[in-house]
Design a protein around this motif. Structure first.
Motif, PDB file in Angstrom:
ATOM      1  N   ASN A 221       3.353   1.590   2.662  1.00 36.15           N
ATOM      2  CA  ASN A 221       4.623   0.917   2.414  1.00 36.15           C
ATOM      3  C   ASN A 221       5.498   1.702   1.439  1.00 36.15           C
TER       4      ASN A 221
ATOM      5  N   ILE B 164      -5.218  -9.002   7.423  1.00 33.21           N
ATOM      6  CA  ILE B 164      -4.010  -9.319   8.184  1.00 33.21           C
ATOM      7  C   ILE B 164      -3.384  -8.068   8.828  1.00 33.21           C
TER       8      ILE B 164
ATOM      9  N   ILE C  71      -0.949  -8.682   2.180  1.00 36.70           N
ATOM     10  CA  ILE C  71      -2.398  -8.454   2.192  1.00 36.70           C
ATOM     11  C   ILE C  71      -3.140  -9.582   1.459  1.00 36.70           C
TER      12      ILE C  71
ATOM     13  N   CYS D 153       0.810  -1.222   0.000  1.00 35.22           N
ATOM     14  CA  CYS D 153       0.000   0.000   0.000  1.00 35.22           C
ATOM     15  C   CYS D 153       0.844   1.273   0.000  1.00 35.22           C
TER      16      CYS D 153
ATOM     17  N   GLN E  85      -4.265   3.558   7.954  1.00 38.82           N
ATOM     18  CA  GLN E  85      -5.191   2.485   7.557  1.00 38.82           C
ATOM     19  C   GLN E  85      -6.617   2.951   7.735  1.00 38.82           C
TER      20      GLN E  85
ATOM     21  N   ARG F  57       0.643  -4.803  11.735  1.00 37.73           N
ATOM     22  CA  ARG F  57       0.949  -3.380  11.944  1.00 37.73           C
ATOM     23  C   ARG F  57       0.638  -2.908  13.362  1.00 37.73           C
TER      24      ARG F  57
ATOM     25  N   THR G 274       8.150  -5.629   2.187  1.00 37.29           N
ATOM     26  CA  THR G 274       7.130  -6.576   1.725  1.00 37.29           C
ATOM     27  C   THR G 274       5.707  -6.295   2.206  1.00 37.29           C
TER      28      THR G 274
HETATM   29 FE1  F3S Z   1       0.146  -2.333   3.462  1.00 38.40          FE
HETATM   30 FE2  F3S Z   1       0.363  -4.786   2.591  1.00 38.40          FE
HETATM   31 FE3  F3S Z   1       1.220  -4.230   4.956  1.00 38.40          FE
HETATM   32  S1  F3S Z   1      -1.294  -3.430   2.209  1.00 38.40           S
HETATM   33  S2  F3S Z   1      -0.004  -2.535   5.662  1.00 38.40           S
HETATM   34  S3  F3S Z   1       2.005  -3.406   3.050  1.00 38.40           S
HETATM   35  S4  F3S Z   1       0.130  -6.043   4.390  1.00 38.40           S
END
Ligand code: F3S
Ligand code: SAH
Ligand code: SF4
Length: 441
Positions: free
Chosen positions: A19, A170, A54, A16, A207, A175, A51
């Protein structure tokens, strides 16, 4: 002088926006070691894989690319390979980094990436593999340096973690719990980005940004934070993601409408059009409530650009449930839809639900949604006609283009402009070959 000085690094990012921004911080950390960035993953002295887990696909992609470097590492034993982020943070992940994948030298989780420099320096001395995954954050939330990818849009974290525990997801496990930065530190960062570095868009990240401030000693709401940031002087706009429908109150809609510095665009993941499925997902809203928010948003800001996330094939999703999602797309007419096939994540409740949906059905459903959305998006072009948008003016292939808050491009063919990266009102006067054209007002 440190042992990494003058050496090269390469960061590979999955997942995301958070990241993506995390990787900007990682590059900041590596540049403070006086390292230089390279595009060449094979030649880089240090490679960092940031990494995501998701969905299974994201994990497989990262794993395959990490494995692809095995031979390269054998040929260059001094190369340092780091894997960090959400994948190693999982308790029962598909790939075990702590025991397997021995060509990876440093394995960290999500809570200690700010300390990457110390781990690298330790590794340079000991040459011993490091696996260190913390249960909770221990270090400071505030990182020092940041090498940003973009010169127009800057990401700024406002809240880390998630307390929502949607049954498919997850993220809360990898997180941790919600942790907001203080309004003062966010204000200082945004002010610097706008006034000293010339950023035009600031995208606030979390988030669930609507939960902002609940965990602070001095309680603050997200709307209050937005109003505070809008007092910063300068020609810039604020975007934010992601909003959870459950926490999106009238105060936020009012603030968005009132503040010209807030971009008129909203990413509001619905996940499903079926209230039964939303309940099983633990989303805390039903479809009636979601539609009501959409109506309020459109009423307050008729030009608003909306986008969403959808999961198809959640356990127990019948054809009828799916068709409710299909109908919702027709009802809302989003500008963009991100549709995903449900991917069971070990450790989440939904992975253990009975009545899992087979992959073929998921595939058929996701494609059906995407086909519909393509038609809706084409049809949506009409809505731009004769309307005026506050756009960022850019120069693309020699032509002036106004970019709306939702990212739509409006070509301004007859405009002789001197510079770019400023906001102006653009009126759409033509639509041809799915392209918008207009004039500066
Ligand atoms: Fe983002 Fe993937 Fe982690 S969507 S919060 S990088 S599991
Ligand atoms: N915090 C955001 C989104 C985080 S993850 C929110 O609450 O909306 C980004 C998107 O990935 C989610 O919106 C969801 O649509 C999708 N997603 C999350 N877990 C998934 C899973 N197990 N399988 C498929 N898609 C998933
Ligand atoms: Fe995942 Fe739900 Fe949290 Fe979003 S709100 S990160 S989907 S648990």
């Amino acid at each position: 002088m440190n042992s990494y000085e003058g050496k090269t690094y390469h960061v590979v990012t999955y997942g995301c926006q958070m990241n993506v921004h995390e990787s900007e911080k990682i590059r900041g950390i590596l540049s403070t070691l006086n390292m230089l960035e390279t595009d060449d993953v094979e030649k880089a002295d240090v490679v960092v894989f940031n990494t995501c887990c998701i969905r299974e696909g994201a994990e497989d992609r990262a794993y395959n690319n990490i494995m692809a470097l095995k031979k390269n590492k054998e040929e260059n034993p001094n190369k340092v390979i780091v894997v960090l982020g959400c994948m190693p943070q999982q308790k029962e992940g598909k790939y075990d980094f702590s025991k397997k994948l021995k060509h990876v030298d440093i394995v960290l989780g999500t809570h200690n990436t700010n300390d990457l420099a110390q781990y690298l320096l330790k590794y340079a001395i000991t040459k011993k593999r490091i696996v260190d995954i913390w249960e909770k954050p221990k270090s400071n939330l505030e990182s020092t340096a940041c090498v940003r990818d973009d010169f127009v849009n800057a990401y700024v974290n406002i809240i880390y973690g998630c307390n929502k525990f949607c049954t498919y997801c997850i993220v809360p496990y990898v997180r941790g719990r919600e942790m907001s930065r203080t309004p003062q530190t966010i204000y200082a960062e945004v002010k610097d980005l706008v006034q000293n570095k010339g950023y035009k868009y600031i995208t606030l990240l979390g988030q669930n940004v609507n939960s902002y401030g609940k965990d602070l000693k001095e309680k603050t709401t997200f709307s209050e934070l937005l109003s505070y940031l809008c007092t910063i002087e300068g020609d810039f706009k604020i975007k934010f993601m992601t909003s959870h429908p459950m926490d999106l109150g009238d105060d936020l809609i009012k603030t968005m409408k009132r503040e010209p510095k807030i971009a008129k665009t909203l990413h509001l993941p619905v996940q499903s059009g079926s209230s039964k499925i939303l309940k099983a997902m633990n989303r805390h809203y039903d479809i009636k409530h979601y539609k009501q928010i959409i109506r309020k948003l459109k009423h307050a800001m008729p030009n608003i650009s909306l986008s969403t996330d959808i999961i198809v094939g959640f356990p127990g999703e019948t054809e009828k449930d799916f068709m409710q999602t299909y109908k919702l797309l027709k009802y809302v007419k989003y500008d963009q839809v991100f549709a995903f096939m449900y991917s069971p994540r070990t450790g989440t409740p939904a992975a253990k639900f009975e009545n899992q949906i087979d992959e073929k059905t998921k595939n058929v459903r996701v494609n059906k949604l995407l086909r519909l959305q393509k038609i809706i998006q084409k049809d949506q072009m009409k809505k731009y006609f004769n309307k005026t948008y506050n756009c960022l003016i850019k120069f693309i292939n020699g032509v002036a283009v106004g970019i709306t808050d939702g990212g739509k491009e409006i070509y301004i063919p007859n405009y002789k402009f001197v510079n770019q990266n400023y906001f102006a009102l653009v009126k759409v006067e033509g639509i041809r070959n799915h392209k918008l054209s207009g004039v500066i007002k």
